[in-house]
Design an enzyme around this catalytic site. Sequence first.
Site, PDB file in Angstrom:
ATOM      1  CG  HIS A  92     -40.589  69.500 -44.765  1.00 30.18           C
ATOM      2  ND1 HIS A  92     -40.153  68.894 -43.682  1.00 30.18           N
ATOM      3  CD2 HIS A  92     -39.918  69.921 -45.411  1.00 30.18           C
ATOM      4  CE1 HIS A  92     -39.155  69.226 -43.343  1.00 30.18           C
ATOM      5  NE2 HIS A  92     -38.657  69.858 -44.503  1.00 30.18           N
ATOM      6  CG  HIS A 142     -34.633  70.312 -47.837  1.00 31.08           C
ATOM      7  ND1 HIS A 142     -34.495  71.608 -47.516  1.00 31.08           N
ATOM      8  CD2 HIS A 142     -35.459  70.063 -47.004  1.00 31.08           C
ATOM      9  CE1 HIS A 142     -35.117  71.919 -46.360  1.00 31.08           C
ATOM     10  NE2 HIS A 142     -35.793  70.933 -46.001  1.00 31.08           N
ATOM     11  CD  GLU A 191     -35.085  68.491 -42.802  1.00 33.56           C
ATOM     12  OE1 GLU A 191     -35.971  69.095 -43.873  1.00 33.56           O
ATOM     13  OE2 GLU A 191     -35.007  69.042 -41.833  1.00 33.56           O
TER      14      GLU A 191
HETATM   15 CO    CO Z   1     -36.762  70.782 -44.177  1.00 34.52          CO
END
Ligand code: CO
Length: 134
Positions: free
Chosen positions: A7, A79, A130
């Site tokens: 994502h 992020h 991440e």
């Molecule tokens: Co995230």
Amino acid sequence: MIGNLNHIAIAVPNLQEAAEKYRNTLGAQVGKPIDQPDHGVTVVFIDLPNTKIELLHPYGEDSPIENFLKKNVDGGIHHICFEVNDIIGSSKALAADGAKILGSGKPKIGAHGKPVIFLHPKDFNGTLIELQQS
Ligand code: CO
């Protein structure tokens, strides 16, 4: 090491407005807001055919995205998240390589219920990364 883009997270000053923009203007599949008190955010998940977008809005006090929104008043990409097969092995390899893992340095359960780590943006061209166990 890294696999699929899981994502892209976008911090937004107004969650409802942002969700409506993605739903009505961009014609995306937009979910309902979900409070995640453990992470200090309310999240709206947007499903795209090949990845997801997460709209992030501060939840409660001391939200980790509060400062980001102060610096980026219109919102912005917060992020990006890549999947890895072995989060423990990846953490160790990255630490051995000198990358700074945020927090305790150990994986913790992320917004999707899977172990994640965050890598300091200074080590990755100004992008907070991440990594999530696939
Ligand atoms: Co995230």
